[in-house]
Design a protein around this motif. Sequence first.
Motif: not given
Length: 359
Positions: A120-142
């Motif tokens: 969660v912290v890394g997603y907000f630091i590394k990326y500029n545009h946030y979507t729940v679906l993108e985060f879930l995809q990144f989270y599940l696939l590491g």
Amino acid sequence: MEWELLGIILAGFGALYLWAFRIPYSLPHPIATPVGRENRFDILRGFAMIGIVIIHIHSYFQFFHPADTSVIRTTLFLSNLSRFSVPLFIITSAIFLRKKEGYWTSKFKNLLIPYTIASVVGYFIKYNHYTVLEFLQFYLLGKVFAPFYFVPLLIQFYIFYYIFERILMNSKYSNSLLLISFLINLSSNLGFFDNLIAKDYHSISILNYIFFFLLGIRIGLSKEEKNKPAANIFVLLGTFSLIILFLLICFSGIYGVDFKNHHLVYPIFFFLFIWEILPKLSQKVSNWICFIGTNSLFIFLLHPFVIHMMHSFDPYSFGGPILGYIVTLILNVGIPTAIAVIVQKGKSLYQSHHFPEQQ
């Protein structure tokens, strides 16, 4: 493919050598000690964690100085030399795996919660545009940070073990399962399954590492052997070390090949090599690497934050390529390790203050 086949050929020669000279050799085993589990496996994890950092340092240098061939080929060599790291983590994770009460509770508390927070912290630091679906995809696939793919990979193995524990822990099937897993892993490495599984799943496919997981379980089932390998084993390991070192220099320095994490033979060779030289390491060095191994989760989850932030600085700004490499390595291992020390000290103080009867 060339490195894979060369490794298998070398392993064949090694097996022939052991057979021809009747040299007894048993797999390393998780010896129970009076103070707890065998710490040599934590030392191995420490080596693996340092290796993972070295792999990512190559990408860091390549990002800033792709045209500096001599430096990039050197960092590539060190990166390829460290490609034993992820398989070694898989092996050591499987060695002590047991299906007992609190199996999923410990996995949830010690792995999933820290991974979720870091993602969660890394997603907000590394990326500029946030979507729940993108985060879930990144989270599940590491995919929040490149190294994070290891967590979904490991969780799959934990599920696999939970379902098939009775078969996997039956010593009657261990050798057969090990051979089958080797053939499956080899087929996966050679790309035979690429068209059968989704492209996004390739990086976390358990088929790429299933042999290492089964090998870890096999080692966990092994027992202490009174017969120790003869001194000739060191001749074999020394000879193979020189051959592998030469091949690594050729593939890295001449051909510029960036190896995969899941070649079959090289991680096993490195595992055995490190296991044999561990008794020769000084106690101070062993304790330091062991501490890194026991706190590898901190380093694994926090190191990507450090290397990501460091992309704002040219590594040469730390004193040139050599000093810059050393400083980068120290920071990426040292900062997460220091945080681990602080957290442990905090836990110890909290427990001593609130639960003095347990001290």
